[in-house]
Design a protein around this motif. Structure first.
Motif, PDB file in Angstrom:
ATOM      1  N   SER A  47      -2.491 -29.537 -30.616  1.00 36.62           N
ATOM      2  CA  SER A  47      -1.638 -28.555 -29.937  1.00 36.62           C
ATOM      3  C   SER A  47      -2.124 -28.326 -28.517  1.00 36.62           C
ATOM      4  N   LYS A  87      -1.070 -31.297 -26.337  1.00 34.79           N
ATOM      5  CA  LYS A  87       0.369 -31.220 -26.040  1.00 34.79           C
ATOM      6  C   LYS A  87       0.626 -30.208 -24.924  1.00 34.79           C
ATOM      7  N   LYS A  97      -0.486 -31.842 -21.723  1.00 32.46           N
ATOM      8  CA  LYS A  97       0.542 -32.807 -21.309  1.00 32.46           C
ATOM      9  C   LYS A  97       1.677 -32.096 -20.570  1.00 32.46           C
TER      10      LYS A  97
END
Length: 213
Positions: A92, A95, A98
């Motif tokens: 998580s 992500k 990102k």
């Protein structure tokens, strides 16, 4: 799976020496705090400090949502924290990292010498692929090359592309890129980071010479 995730987490730690040029005072504070966490803190203190810094980086971006540099540092901090957390719990965080890098690129793709591209490419080759994560070697190379196009002589974009090539089994290409990374100009005020990166480069070149994978 555990072995793969641990390898992924260790790889993420290498992301954390990417960007160095900063602008705002808040971003400078993030950089200084991160440096302390990564280079001075040990053991559990490192993870605790990075966890607090992750919250701090989110707050900086919340107050400065259009600051591309702040978004890059948020991504770097989150990736660093993910590297310490490890396992599925890190996914998580990466992500979120990102998304921060993508938002920075949308605002200013050349911020911090294209560090968002290099950071994003590094995530793509270090994070597991589907169904665990979003890893994608084709996208990794695409973004790493974009980072190199902006900063062709930088130590970090060359190191990460060399590391990617090594993992892909493209050994001769990797060796050439890594040797170029060793010739990168010094970054003022980042002597410790440069020394650590050059050690990583030399270690990887030594591994290539001994034929280890």
């Amino acid at each position: 799976m555990r072995k793969h995730m641990n390898k992924f987490a260790m790889g993420l730690l290498t992301l954390t020496q990417l960007a160095w040029a900063v602008t705002s005072e808040e971003v400078q504070t993030l950089q200084a705090e991160w440096a302390q966490a990564m280079y001075q803190d040990e053991g559990k203190n490192k993870e605790t400090h990075l966890g607090k810094l992750a919250e701090q980086s989110r707050a900086v971006v919340a107050n400065n949502p259009k600051d591309a540099d702040a978004l890059i540092w948020e991504g770097i901090v989150l990736a660093s924290y993910a590297g310490k957390v490890g396992g599925l719990g890190a996914l998580s965080l990466v992500k979120e990292a990102k998304a921060a890098f993508e938002a920075s690129i949308a605002l200013n793709p050349k911020a911090l010498d294209g560090s968002a591209y290099t950071s994003l490419g590094s995530l793509y080759y270090q994070v597991p692929g589907w169904p665990l994560g979003f890893g994608d070697d084709d996208k990794a190379e695409e973004y790493l090359k974009k980072g190199l196009a902006i900063n062709p002589n930088g130590i970090d974009p060359n190191y990460f592309y060399g590391d990617f090539l090594f993992r892909e089994g493209r050994i001769q290409e990797a060796e050439a890129v890594l040797n170029k990374a060793l010739q990168a100009p010094a970054r003022p005020g980042r002597e410790s980071a440069d020394a650590g990166r050059r050690k990583e480069i030399r270690d990887l070149l030594a591994k290539i010479k001994t034929g280890k994978s």
